[in-house]
Design an enzyme around this catalytic site. Structure first.
Site, PDB file in Angstrom:
ATOM      1  N   ARG A  80       0.221  -9.382  13.197  1.00  0.00           N
ATOM      2  CA  ARG A  80      -0.406  -8.310  12.399  1.00  0.00           C
ATOM      3  C   ARG A  80      -1.333  -8.902  11.352  1.00  0.00           C
ATOM      4  O   ARG A  80      -2.419  -8.372  11.095  1.00  0.00           O
ATOM      5  CB  ARG A  80       0.670  -7.451  11.740  1.00  0.00           C
ATOM      6  CG  ARG A  80       1.351  -6.530  12.743  1.00  0.00           C
ATOM      7  CD  ARG A  80       2.712  -6.084  12.280  1.00  0.00           C
ATOM      8  NE  ARG A  80       2.678  -5.337  11.046  1.00  0.00           N
ATOM      9  CZ  ARG A  80       3.752  -5.163  10.266  1.00  0.00           C
ATOM     10  NH1 ARG A  80       4.922  -5.689  10.599  1.00  0.00           N
ATOM     11  NH2 ARG A  80       3.650  -4.469   9.163  1.00  0.00           N
ATOM     12  N   LYS A 113       0.829  -1.208   0.000  1.00  0.00           N
ATOM     13  CA  LYS A 113       0.000   0.000   0.000  1.00  0.00           C
ATOM     14  C   LYS A 113       0.866   1.263   0.000  1.00  0.00           C
ATOM     15  O   LYS A 113       0.592   2.194  -0.746  1.00  0.00           O
ATOM     16  CB  LYS A 113      -0.925   0.026   1.228  1.00  0.00           C
ATOM     17  CG  LYS A 113      -1.886  -1.162   1.296  1.00  0.00           C
ATOM     18  CD  LYS A 113      -2.862  -1.028   2.458  1.00  0.00           C
ATOM     19  CE  LYS A 113      -2.217  -1.068   3.822  1.00  0.00           C
ATOM     20  NZ  LYS A 113      -1.718  -2.397   4.254  1.00  0.00           N
TER      21      LYS A 113
HETATM   22  P1  ADP Z   1       1.328  -2.319   7.720  1.00  0.00           P
HETATM   23  O1  ADP Z   1       0.172  -2.127   6.785  1.00  0.00           O
HETATM   24  O2  ADP Z   1       2.571  -2.744   7.044  1.00  0.00           O
HETATM   25  O3  ADP Z   1       0.995  -3.155   8.926  1.00  0.00           O
HETATM   26  P2  ADP Z   1       1.019   0.376   8.790  1.00  0.00           P
HETATM   27  O4  ADP Z   1       2.095   1.376   8.725  1.00  0.00           O
HETATM   28  O5  ADP Z   1      -0.224   0.645   8.012  1.00  0.00           O
HETATM   29  O6  ADP Z   1       1.744  -0.946   8.309  1.00  0.00           O
HETATM   30  O7  ADP Z   1       0.577   0.116  10.313  1.00  0.00           O
HETATM   31  C1  ADP Z   1       1.493  -0.221  11.308  1.00  0.00           C
HETATM   32  C2  ADP Z   1       0.769  -0.397  12.653  1.00  0.00           C
HETATM   33  O8  ADP Z   1       0.138   0.847  13.022  1.00  0.00           O
HETATM   34  C3  ADP Z   1      -0.369  -1.410  12.686  1.00  0.00           C
HETATM   35  O9  ADP Z   1       0.089  -2.721  12.920  1.00  0.00           O
HETATM   36  C4  ADP Z   1      -1.226  -0.868  13.842  1.00  0.00           C
HETATM   37  O10 ADP Z   1      -0.671  -1.183  15.099  1.00  0.00           O
HETATM   38  C5  ADP Z   1      -1.109   0.641  13.679  1.00  0.00           C
HETATM   39  N1  ADP Z   1      -2.197   1.192  12.840  1.00  0.00           N
HETATM   40  C6  ADP Z   1      -2.042   1.764  11.612  1.00  0.00           C
HETATM   41  N2  ADP Z   1      -3.233   2.143  11.120  1.00  0.00           N
HETATM   42  C7  ADP Z   1      -4.173   1.790  12.052  1.00  0.00           C
HETATM   43  C8  ADP Z   1      -5.593   1.896  12.130  1.00  0.00           C
HETATM   44  N3  ADP Z   1      -6.289   2.438  11.130  1.00  0.00           N
HETATM   45  N4  ADP Z   1      -6.218   1.420  13.228  1.00  0.00           N
HETATM   46  C9  ADP Z   1      -5.533   0.881  14.226  1.00  0.00           C
HETATM   47  N5  ADP Z   1      -4.196   0.731  14.224  1.00  0.00           N
HETATM   48  C10 ADP Z   1      -3.508   1.190  13.155  1.00  0.00           C
END
Ligand code: ADP
Length: 195
Positions: free
Chosen positions: A146, A14
């Protein structure tokens, strides 16, 4: 305004595709992961709380990310549209996003869901962990946690948008450029239909 959600499990690409898509379509990129990591870097109280959850592979509370997104939407009133990346990740977040956009007389136009096999996700995340400095990428147990959160709470977001016929699946494996072509083909098709 043209708003869309780039959807997919952790490691589906993404972030990589978002960078290319915002450049092509002139959108504002809103990544809750990036916003949270910036809070962590600044050592704010929110960042310190979020880090504990992120390092375990758990989601941070809905109200925290909804608040961040709402602030960012208001701070970018002049944007041509928003690309939501990593948000919404729960049904509550999706419902709140819909409400928030509706109150601003706009909506989600499409949800592009990138499909990637679990074996490929784990491989990509471990590889990213070698250089990203992200503490949630270094260990296979956290990566699996995750992905488990994704299946438990996030994949249901697709059912929510399917009800409104807004979901399009795209194969998220292949070269970065091939995947970009698949995504832009869908966005261009939709924009033509709107014109
Ligand atoms: P990835 O998609 O590689 O897991 P992200 O950078 O999108 O990486 O997210 C990393 C972490 O941030 C997630 O594992 C979660 O803990 C937190 N996080 C990100 N976006 C959200 C969300 N919309 N709601 C809850 N937690 C979130």
């Amino acid at each position: 305004m043209f708003n869309f959600i780039l959807f997919g499990p952790p490691g589906s690409g993404k972030g990589t595709q978002s960078e290319k898509l915002i450049a092509k379509y002139g959108l504002k990129h809103l990544s809750t992961g990036d916003l949270l990591r910036s809070e962590i870097a600044k050592k704010t109280p929110l960042g310190l709380k979020a880090k504990k959850l992120m390092d375990k592979g758990s989601l941070v509370p809905d109200e925290v990310v909804i608040g961040m997104i709402s602030d960012m939407v208001d701070a970018n009133k002049g944007a041509g549209g928003f690309l939501f990346d990593g948000f919404p990740r729960t049904i509550v977040q999706a419902e709140e996003l819909d409400k928030l956009l509706k109150a601003r007389k706009t909506q989600i136009n499409i949800v592009l869901a990138m499909d990637v096999s679990e074996a490929e996700l784990v491989k990509r995340l471990l590889k990213r962990g070698e250089t990203s400095g992200r503490s949630d990428d270094v260990n296979e147990d956290i990566i699996r946690a995750r992905i488990a959160e994704y299946h438990k709470k996030t994949s249901a977001v697709l059912d929510h948008y399917q009800k409104f016929d807004k979901v399009v699946h795209v194969k998220g494996e292949g070269s970065i450029d091939e995947i970009f072509e698949r995504l832009t083909a869908q966005l261009d098709r939709l924009q033509k239909k709107k014109d």
